[in-house]
Design a protein around this motif. Sequence first.
Motif, mmCIF file in Angstrom:
data_model
loop_
_atom_site.group_PDB
_atom_site.id
_atom_site.type_symbol
_atom_site.label_atom_id
_atom_site.label_comp_id
_atom_site.label_asym_id
_atom_site.label_seq_id
_atom_site.Cartn_x
_atom_site.Cartn_y
_atom_site.Cartn_z
ATOM 1 N N LEU A 92 0.847 -1.136 0.120
ATOM 2 C CA LEU A 92 -0.193 -0.182 -0.231
ATOM 3 C C LEU A 92 0.973 1.111 0.009
ATOM 4 O O LEU A 92 1.845 1.713 0.593
ATOM 5 N N PHE A 93 0.844 1.959 -0.786
ATOM 6 C CA PHE A 93 1.714 3.444 -0.913
ATOM 7 C C PHE A 93 0.963 4.747 0.314
ATOM 8 O O PHE A 93 1.304 5.362 0.237
ATOM 9 N N LYS A 94 -0.574 4.775 -0.326
ATOM 10 C CA LYS A 94 -1.368 5.658 -0.017
ATOM 11 C C LYS A 94 -2.736 5.217 0.077
ATOM 12 O O LYS A 94 -2.962 4.181 -0.396
ATOM 13 N N ALA A 95 -3.808 5.203 1.109
ATOM 14 C CA ALA A 95 -5.518 5.173 1.004
ATOM 15 C C ALA A 95 -5.681 5.179 -0.203
ATOM 16 O O ALA A 95 -5.583 6.086 -0.789
ATOM 17 N N GLY A 96 -5.988 4.129 -1.102
ATOM 18 C CA GLY A 96 -6.482 3.762 -2.185
ATOM 19 C C GLY A 96 -5.548 3.540 -3.768
ATOM 20 O O GLY A 96 -6.099 3.310 -4.311
ATOM 21 N N THR A 97 -4.532 4.005 -3.062
ATOM 22 C CA THR A 97 -2.980 3.519 -3.967
ATOM 23 C C THR A 97 -2.288 2.845 -3.658
ATOM 24 O O THR A 97 -1.905 2.572 -2.527
ATOM 25 N N SER A 98 -2.443 1.540 -4.929
ATOM 26 C CA SER A 98 -1.526 0.481 -4.134
ATOM 27 C C SER A 98 0.139 0.593 -4.935
ATOM 28 O O SER A 98 -0.328 1.102 -6.615
ATOM 29 N N ARG A 99 1.085 0.250 -4.937
ATOM 30 C CA ARG A 99 2.099 0.653 -5.407
ATOM 31 C C ARG A 99 3.351 -1.097 -5.979
ATOM 32 O O ARG A 99 3.650 -1.774 -5.041
ATOM 33 N N ASP A 220 -0.819 3.166 11.269
ATOM 34 C CA ASP A 220 -1.216 1.251 12.400
ATOM 35 C C ASP A 220 -1.534 0.194 11.444
ATOM 36 O O ASP A 220 -2.476 0.317 11.559
ATOM 37 N N ARG A 221 -0.716 0.735 9.917
ATOM 38 C CA ARG A 221 -1.731 -0.472 9.083
ATOM 39 C C ARG A 221 -0.140 -0.781 8.541
ATOM 40 O O ARG A 221 0.606 0.424 8.496
ATOM 41 N N ASP A 222 -0.806 -1.637 7.188
ATOM 42 C CA ASP A 222 0.693 -1.851 6.549
ATOM 43 C C ASP A 222 0.907 -0.915 5.469
ATOM 44 O O ASP A 222 0.487 -1.013 3.835
ATOM 45 N N ILE A 223 1.057 0.569 5.429
ATOM 46 C CA ILE A 223 1.190 1.760 4.261
ATOM 47 C C ILE A 223 2.666 2.190 4.220
ATOM 48 O O ILE A 223 3.933 2.529 5.499
ATOM 49 N N PHE A 224 2.866 2.506 3.504
ATOM 50 C CA PHE A 224 4.455 3.057 3.202
ATOM 51 C C PHE A 224 4.451 5.045 3.733
ATOM 52 O O PHE A 224 2.768 5.537 3.374
ATOM 53 N N ILE A 225 4.511 5.322 4.186
ATOM 54 C CA ILE A 225 4.999 6.865 4.742
ATOM 55 C C ILE A 225 6.220 7.464 4.618
ATOM 56 O O ILE A 225 6.956 7.131 4.887
ATOM 57 N N PRO A 226 6.500 8.569 3.749
ATOM 58 C CA PRO A 226 7.517 9.052 3.848
ATOM 59 C C PRO A 226 8.075 9.424 4.447
ATOM 60 O O PRO A 226 8.324 9.755 5.860
ATOM 61 N N LEU A 227 9.958 9.705 4.998
ATOM 62 C CA LEU A 227 9.995 9.771 6.193
ATOM 63 C C LEU A 227 10.155 10.835 6.245
ATOM 64 O O LEU A 227 9.753 11.100 7.936
ATOM 65 N N ARG A 228 9.849 11.964 5.520
ATOM 66 C CA ARG A 228 9.477 13.498 5.690
ATOM 67 C C ARG A 228 8.142 13.612 7.225
ATOM 68 O O ARG A 228 8.264 14.161 7.462
ATOM 69 N N ASP A 229 7.233 12.739 6.111
ATOM 70 C CA ASP A 229 6.208 13.052 6.783
ATOM 71 C C ASP A 229 6.483 12.170 8.072
ATOM 72 O O ASP A 229 5.003 13.130 8.967
ATOM 73 N N ARG A 230 7.081 11.442 8.174
ATOM 74 C CA ARG A 230 7.171 10.989 9.478
ATOM 75 C C ARG A 230 7.507 11.632 10.760
ATOM 76 O O ARG A 230 6.381 12.200 11.797
ATOM 77 N N PHE A 231 8.361 12.266 10.481
ATOM 78 C CA PHE A 231 8.301 13.573 11.498
ATOM 79 C C PHE A 231 8.017 14.996 11.508
ATOM 80 O O PHE A 231 7.692 15.629 13.058
ATOM 81 N N GLN A 232 7.112 14.746 10.618
ATOM 82 C CA GLN A 232 5.944 16.012 10.460
ATOM 83 C C GLN A 232 4.897 15.927 11.510
ATOM 84 O O GLN A 232 4.236 16.270 11.897
ATOM 85 N N ILE A 233 4.705 14.647 11.104
ATOM 86 C CA ILE A 233 2.971 13.645 11.886
ATOM 87 C C ILE A 233 3.735 14.058 13.684
ATOM 88 O O ILE A 233 2.830 14.413 14.437
ATOM 89 N N ALA A 234 4.908 13.858 13.693
ATOM 90 C CA ALA A 234 4.982 13.769 15.578
ATOM 91 C C ALA A 234 4.650 15.495 15.722
ATOM 92 O O ALA A 234 4.858 15.758 17.077
ATOM 93 N N ARG A 235 5.680 16.475 14.080
ATOM 94 C CA ARG A 235 5.639 17.656 15.191
ATOM 95 C C ARG A 235 3.670 18.025 15.181
ATOM 96 O O ARG A 235 3.622 19.024 15.617
#
Length: 394
Positions: A92-99, A220-235
């Motif tokens: 899964l790349f993002k909701a609705g799209t597999s890659r 909280d699921r098997d989905i891809f998240i870009p590295l920068r988005d990960r720390f942006q979620i924390a911020r």
Amino acid sequence: MPPMSGLIRTAAALILALCLSGLAEGRELKDVRLGVNGDVSRFVLEVDDAIDYKIFSLADPYRIVIDVSETEFGSRSQGKGKGIVSHYRFGLFKAGTSRIVLDLTAPAAVKAAFVIPARDGFGHRLVIDLVPTDRAAFLAALRRPEEAAPAAPTQEARPPSEQAAAGRRVIVIDPGHGGVDPGASSVNGEVEKNITLRVARVVRDELERSGVYTVKLTRDRDIFIPLRDRFQIARAAGANLFVSLHADSFKTDEVRGGSVYTLSERASDSEAELLAAKENKADIIAGIDLGDEPPEVSSILIDLARRETMNFSAHFATILVNELGQVMPLRRNSHRFAGFVVLKAPDVPSVLFEMGYLSNPKDAANLASAAQQRRLAAALKSALDQYFLKLASH
Ligand code: ZN
């Protein structure tokens, strides 16, 4: 009261029906295969429902990326190459799209791409034929879809003031990898992305149970998240601390033990540098490139904040290493430094915990054990307790 229970039964039946209809809509993988005929390498994705697709290519390394309607791939996430394809992976790349990402041994052109609707006992098949081409032609054909740019974090941001009002520390746990990026492979057949998610959930439950921490997972699921988005979620969550979970693998099976990393422009040793380079490849593995990222805003204020954050991170890492050492084997120099992209939030203290080596049978078995996962979670909680206690006393 019979009318009431009848109502409940009706409601339950309705909910069940809704769930089933939801399931029925999920597109499932039936098969994925590669074949070679002369100089044509043919990739076939077979699914049980109609499918949309979009193809683009990426250079350095040469890749063909295929985005399709969201598909449930089950336990499979990668395969061995054949012909001009050296390896391929999907998720899964993002909701609705597999890659699906095809790694190439040399530049290739898409000679044909088409869908064969279900018939003759086969499902719907997406067929892609690749032929060798030269670098100039490959580069000329590069098309970057708009979707390839990292999406803004989807998680809802809560203002830090609201968090403070709740009186709980906010901890963001980041299960490494996910979706189209499986991470390292374990000797027992498991992949890193599933192990990190499992441990992250155990840690979340342990921390939440204490009543002292609010925990948010970057996924909280098997989905891809870009590295920068990960720390942006924390911020965005106003996190007090960010912990990224990973597990490494090595070419020989003797190396074992965990280590804790914090951010530094200069790596503490060549091994740390290599590991950071490997982990930083996640976005390339998933088929997005960081080349188009805006340069990070740099100012004296941000530099000051970053330096202070790095001190807090290093302080927490020291405490964490001490706690972990009581429940698991650690590498020598168990606190190391390197330029991990995922640790680059300028204002959230962050550590990356490599929980062990999936190439080592003992580490792999430990990480698969629910009891050991709980011990790790308890060690992490104890380290957090000490860290915040010290912080409050300053
Ligand atoms: Zn990793």
